[in-house]
Design a protein around this motif. Structure first.
Motif, short mmCIF file in Angstrom:
data_model
loop_
_atom_site.label_atom_id
_atom_site.label_comp_id
_atom_site.label_asym_id
_atom_site.label_seq_id
_atom_site.Cartn_x
_atom_site.Cartn_y
_atom_site.Cartn_z
N SER A 151 -5.02 -0.08 12.35
CA SER A 151 -5.09 -0.82 10.21
C SER A 151 -3.97 -2.30 10.71
N ALA A 152 -4.28 -2.61 9.73
CA ALA A 152 -4.08 -4.49 8.88
C ALA A 152 -2.64 -4.84 8.49
N LYS A 153 -2.18 -3.30 8.73
CA LYS A 153 -0.81 -3.24 8.60
C LYS A 153 0.26 -3.85 10.05
N ARG A 172 1.11 -1.38 -0.26
CA ARG A 172 0.14 -0.15 0.35
C ARG A 172 0.69 1.31 0.40
N THR A 197 0.36 5.76 11.36
CA THR A 197 -0.84 5.22 10.28
C THR A 197 -1.12 4.90 11.76
N VAL A 205 2.16 4.69 1.11
CA VAL A 205 2.17 6.12 2.08
C VAL A 205 3.23 6.62 2.12
C1 LIG Z 1 -1.05 9.13 -1.07
C2 LIG Z 1 -1.38 7.95 -0.38
C3 LIG Z 1 -0.95 8.17 0.64
C4 LIG Z 1 -1.66 7.28 1.57
N1 LIG Z 1 -0.46 7.38 3.03
C5 LIG Z 1 -1.40 6.63 3.78
C6 LIG Z 1 -0.19 6.63 5.52
O1 LIG Z 1 0.92 7.95 5.39
N2 LIG Z 1 -0.04 5.83 6.29
C7 LIG Z 1 -1.19 5.26 6.07
O2 LIG Z 1 -1.46 4.38 7.14
N3 LIG Z 1 -1.88 5.25 5.35
C8 LIG Z 1 -1.55 5.61 4.02
N4 LIG Z 1 -2.61 5.45 3.04
C9 LIG Z 1 -3.48 4.84 2.40
C10 LIG Z 1 -3.09 3.46 2.69
O3 LIG Z 1 -2.20 2.93 1.29
C11 LIG Z 1 -4.08 1.59 2.66
O4 LIG Z 1 -5.12 2.32 1.89
C12 LIG Z 1 -4.36 2.26 4.27
O5 LIG Z 1 -3.05 2.40 5.43
C13 LIG Z 1 -4.68 1.03 4.81
O6 LIG Z 1 -4.04 -0.02 4.99
P1 LIG Z 1 -3.59 -1.20 5.46
O7 LIG Z 1 -5.19 -2.11 5.55
O8 LIG Z 1 -3.33 -2.36 4.50
O9 LIG Z 1 -3.76 -1.05 6.79
C14 LIG Z 1 -2.65 6.81 1.76
C15 LIG Z 1 -3.05 5.97 0.54
C16 LIG Z 1 -2.77 6.95 -1.01
C17 LIG Z 1 -3.60 6.21 -1.65
#
Ligand SMILES: Cc1cc2nc3c(=O)[nH]c(=O)nc-3n(C[C@H](O)[C@H](O)[C@H](O)COP(=O)(O)O)c2cc1C
Length: 190
Positions: free
Chosen positions: A73-75, A51, A69, A53
């Protein structure tokens, strides 16, 4: 003859320095490619999960990076079970792919209160205890996010190795850098 736009790629030390220059730029410049790396973890079933970040910190001397984060969250659950992760950056202007291997520490609570204090008000909505990321909801907007410092987590990545691939005009170059040998660097076949 045109001059080489990336002379840093020719020497292993300057290539290593350039990797950290690009990573550090990602922390400070919203438009830099390293602003938005891809974080990969392994889930409980052994499947890779990747994903986007935002890169929040880079310390070249220590070889560490940081991300923010939601602790729900799942991560975070994945990293609790297996703290090994990869971070990927493609810097198109530099013709440089950066692949990072790291061990991740999850920091929450009072230890990151000063970091939470520095998070701008609108950004705090990403860290909430009222709406767990990934929970099924009946409609797209059936959630309310309330900022909560208890939901905030900083991920501290201790980098163990970096694989760099530079696509030059005439030559491609690839190198691996490891913490274990003081980042001496080893050229690899691209
Ligand atoms: C441009 C962009 C920036 C992102 N920045 C973060 C971030 O800094 N931290 C984060 O936890 N998720 C961020 N996300 C969301 C993650 O990509 C992801 O959808 C979310 O954290 C859930 O992931 P997980 O279920 O695997 O934990 C971002 C998404 C986008 C599109």
């Amino acid at each position: 003859m045109t001059t080489d736009p990336h002379p840093w790629a020719a020497e292993i030390d300057s290539l290593h320095a350039q990797i950290w220059t690009r990573l550090t730029r990602g922390v400070h410049d919203r438009r830099a490619p390293a602003r938005h790396p891809t974080l990969a973890t392994v889930d409980a079933t052994g499947r890779p999960q990747a994903r986007t970040v935002v890169l929040r910190g880079a310390d070249a001397a220590a070889g560490t990076l940081s991300l923010y984060t939601d602790r729900h969250s799942a991560k975070v659950a994945e990293l609790r079970a297996n703290p090994l992760a990869a971070l990927h950056v493609w810097d198109a202007a530099a013709h440089l792919q950066i692949r990072i291997e790291a061990e991740v520490a999850i920091e929450t609570g009072p230890g990151v209160a000063d970091v939470w204090a520095s998070v701008p008000e609108p950004s705090r909505y990403a860290y909430s205890s009222t709406a767990t990321p990934g929970r099924p909801i009946p409609e797209a907007l059936a959630y309310t996010k309330t900022p909560d410092p208890a939901a905030f987590a900083r991920l501290r990545l201790t980098v163990s190795a970096i694989d760099a691939l530079h696509l030059g005009r005439a030559h491609h170059r690839r190198a691996r850098f490891e913490r274990a040998d003081g980042w001496a660097g080893q050229w690899l076949v691209p």
